[in-house]
Design a protein around this motif. Structure first.
Motif, PDB file in Angstrom:
ATOM      1  N   MET A 165      -7.071   4.651   8.295  1.00 35.97           N
ATOM      2  CA  MET A 165      -6.449   5.502   7.288  1.00 35.97           C
ATOM      3  C   MET A 165      -7.000   6.924   7.374  1.00 35.97           C
ATOM      4  O   MET A 165      -6.245   7.890   7.292  1.00 35.97           O
ATOM      5  CB  MET A 165      -6.631   4.903   5.898  1.00 35.97           C
ATOM      6  N   GLN A 166      -8.296   7.035   7.580  1.00 34.05           N
ATOM      7  CA  GLN A 166      -8.905   8.356   7.703  1.00 34.05           C
ATOM      8  C   GLN A 166      -8.450   9.049   8.988  1.00 34.05           C
ATOM      9  O   GLN A 166      -8.046  10.205   8.972  1.00 34.05           O
ATOM     10  CB  GLN A 166     -10.426   8.239   7.678  1.00 34.05           C
ATOM     11  N   GLU A 167      -8.490   8.329  10.106  1.00 33.85           N
ATOM     12  CA  GLU A 167      -8.098   8.886  11.403  1.00 33.85           C
ATOM     13  C   GLU A 167      -6.644   9.353  11.421  1.00 33.85           C
ATOM     14  O   GLU A 167      -6.314  10.342  12.068  1.00 33.85           O
ATOM     15  CB  GLU A 167      -8.272   7.854  12.514  1.00 33.85           C
ATOM     16  N   LEU A 168      -5.777   8.622  10.723  1.00 39.17           N
ATOM     17  CA  LEU A 168      -4.345   8.888  10.814  1.00 39.17           C
ATOM     18  C   LEU A 168      -3.840   9.848   9.744  1.00 39.17           C
ATOM     19  O   LEU A 168      -2.645  10.045   9.601  1.00 39.17           O
ATOM     20  CB  LEU A 168      -3.570   7.574  10.773  1.00 39.17           C
ATOM     21  N   GLY A 169      -4.742  10.446   9.002  1.00 37.66           N
ATOM     22  CA  GLY A 169      -4.347  11.517   8.118  1.00 37.66           C
ATOM     23  C   GLY A 169      -3.840  11.106   6.751  1.00 37.66           C
ATOM     24  O   GLY A 169      -3.035  11.824   6.151  1.00 37.66           O
ATOM     25  N   VAL A 170      -4.318   9.978   6.235  1.00 38.65           N
ATOM     26  CA  VAL A 170      -3.995   9.649   4.847  1.00 38.65           C
ATOM     27  C   VAL A 170      -4.637  10.733   4.003  1.00 38.65           C
ATOM     28  O   VAL A 170      -5.834  10.980   4.086  1.00 38.65           O
ATOM     29  CB  VAL A 170      -4.494   8.243   4.472  1.00 38.65           C
ATOM     30  N   SER A 171      -3.819  11.400   3.199  1.00 37.19           N
ATOM     31  CA  SER A 171      -4.280  12.630   2.554  1.00 37.19           C
ATOM     32  C   SER A 171      -4.497  12.518   1.051  1.00 37.19           C
ATOM     33  O   SER A 171      -4.693  13.515   0.376  1.00 37.19           O
ATOM     34  CB  SER A 171      -3.287  13.762   2.840  1.00 37.19           C
ATOM     35  N   GLY A 172      -4.471  11.322   0.545  1.00 40.57           N
ATOM     36  CA  GLY A 172      -4.688  11.137  -0.880  1.00 40.57           C
ATOM     37  C   GLY A 172      -5.047   9.694  -1.152  1.00 40.57           C
ATOM     38  O   GLY A 172      -5.066   8.868  -0.243  1.00 40.57           O
ATOM     39  N   PRO A 173      -5.323   9.385  -2.390  1.00 39.29           N
ATOM     40  CA  PRO A 173      -5.713   8.013  -2.719  1.00 39.29           C
ATOM     41  C   PRO A 173      -4.574   7.034  -2.457  1.00 39.29           C
ATOM     42  O   PRO A 173      -3.403   7.354  -2.633  1.00 39.29           O
ATOM     43  CB  PRO A 173      -6.064   8.071  -4.206  1.00 39.29           C
ATOM     44  N   ALA A 174      -4.959   5.849  -2.011  1.00 44.85           N
ATOM     45  CA  ALA A 174      -3.987   4.785  -1.768  1.00 44.85           C
ATOM     46  C   ALA A 174      -3.874   3.906  -3.005  1.00 44.85           C
ATOM     47  O   ALA A 174      -4.873   3.593  -3.640  1.00 44.85           O
ATOM     48  CB  ALA A 174      -4.415   3.954  -0.570  1.00 44.85           C
ATOM     49  N   VAL A 207       0.859  -1.182   0.000  1.00 44.45           N
ATOM     50  CA  VAL A 207       0.000   0.000   0.000  1.00 44.45           C
ATOM     51  C   VAL A 207       0.895   1.232   0.000  1.00 44.45           C
ATOM     52  O   VAL A 207       1.832   1.325   0.803  1.00 44.45           O
ATOM     53  CB  VAL A 207      -0.909   0.048   1.246  1.00 44.45           C
ATOM     54  N   ARG A 208       0.599   2.173  -0.877  1.00 42.35           N
ATOM     55  CA  ARG A 208       1.336   3.439  -0.910  1.00 42.35           C
ATOM     56  C   ARG A 208       0.334   4.581  -0.868  1.00 42.35           C
ATOM     57  O   ARG A 208      -0.650   4.564  -1.616  1.00 42.35           O
ATOM     58  CB  ARG A 208       2.175   3.535  -2.178  1.00 42.35           C
ATOM     59  N   HIS A 209       0.586   5.536   0.013  1.00 38.94           N
ATOM     60  CA  HIS A 209      -0.294   6.688   0.127  1.00 38.94           C
ATOM     61  C   HIS A 209       0.426   7.848   0.797  1.00 38.94           C
ATOM     62  O   HIS A 209       1.362   7.645   1.564  1.00 38.94           O
ATOM     63  CB  HIS A 209      -1.574   6.350   0.889  1.00 38.94           C
ATOM     64  N   PRO A 210      -0.027   9.070   0.529  1.00 41.47           N
ATOM     65  CA  PRO A 210       0.528  10.231   1.228  1.00 41.47           C
ATOM     66  C   PRO A 210      -0.167  10.393   2.577  1.00 41.47           C
ATOM     67  O   PRO A 210      -1.336  10.018   2.741  1.00 41.47           O
ATOM     68  CB  PRO A 210       0.188  11.402   0.301  1.00 41.47           C
ATOM     69  N   VAL A 211       0.561  10.948   3.541  1.00 42.19           N
ATOM     70  CA  VAL A 211      -0.014  11.287   4.841  1.00 42.19           C
ATOM     71  C   VAL A 211       0.292  12.749   5.134  1.00 42.19           C
ATOM     72  O   VAL A 211       1.260  13.305   4.626  1.00 42.19           O
ATOM     73  CB  VAL A 211       0.525  10.376   5.969  1.00 42.19           C
ATOM     74  N   ARG A 212      -0.555  13.362   5.957  1.00 45.04           N
ATOM     75  CA  ARG A 212      -0.332  14.768   6.311  1.00 45.04           C
ATOM     76  C   ARG A 212       0.863  14.937   7.246  1.00 45.04           C
ATOM     77  O   ARG A 212       1.605  15.908   7.136  1.00 45.04           O
ATOM     78  CB  ARG A 212      -1.588  15.358   6.952  1.00 45.04           C
ATOM     79  N   ASP A 213       1.028  14.008   8.187  1.00 50.82           N
ATOM     80  CA  ASP A 213       2.058  14.125   9.211  1.00 50.82           C
ATOM     81  C   ASP A 213       2.562  12.720   9.539  1.00 50.82           C
ATOM     82  O   ASP A 213       1.880  11.959  10.224  1.00 50.82           O
ATOM     83  CB  ASP A 213       1.466  14.802  10.446  1.00 50.82           C
ATOM     84  N   TYR A 214       3.764  12.389   9.063  1.00 44.40           N
ATOM     85  CA  TYR A 214       4.272  11.037   9.245  1.00 44.40           C
ATOM     86  C   TYR A 214       4.336  10.629  10.716  1.00 44.40           C
ATOM     87  O   TYR A 214       3.967   9.508  11.062  1.00 44.40           O
ATOM     88  CB  TYR A 214       5.662  10.868   8.609  1.00 44.40           C
ATOM     89  N   GLU A 215       4.825  11.494  11.586  1.00 42.88           N
ATOM     90  CA  GLU A 215       4.982  11.133  12.995  1.00 42.88           C
ATOM     91  C   GLU A 215       3.633  10.764  13.617  1.00 42.88           C
ATOM     92  O   GLU A 215       3.535   9.771  14.345  1.00 42.88           O
ATOM     93  CB  GLU A 215       5.654  12.259  13.781  1.00 42.88           C
TER      94      GLU A 215
END
Length: 90
Positions: free
Chosen positions: A72-81, A6-14
């Motif tokens: 994924m929603q809670e943890l800030g995934v910010s784009g399509p996976a 799975v690859r996706h962008p996140v808003r804040d990695y930490e």
């Protein structure tokens, strides 16, 4: 063995990583036998995760689970996976 990638962008990695690590018990219960997390070399918020399963059915069940969608929603995934399943070639 099936590997789900799975690859996706996140808003804040930490923030994402803290939540990901907190989900270990649930991943184990859903059949994940091994996992690994990678960050983009140029963009630390570009995350790739691998999860190993015994069967393709287990991997698909996990991928379609409400647990995964909610996390994924809670943890800030910010784009399509992008998601795909592979098995080791012999």
């Amino acid at each position: 063995m099936i590997r789900m990638i799975v690859r996706h962008p996140v808003r804040d990695y930490e923030l994402w990583r803290e939540g990901y690590d907190a989900g270990r018990k649930m991943r184990d219960e859903m059949g994940v036998t091994a996992d690994a997390v990678y960050r983009g070399a140029e963009d630390a918020n570009d995350v790739t995760v691998t999860h190993d399963f015994d069967t393709l059915d287990a991997a698909r069940t996990f991928a379609g689970s409400e647990f995964l969608k909610q996390k994924m929603q809670e943890l800030g995934v910010s784009g399509p996976a992008m998601l795909w399943f592979v098995r080791r070639a012999s």
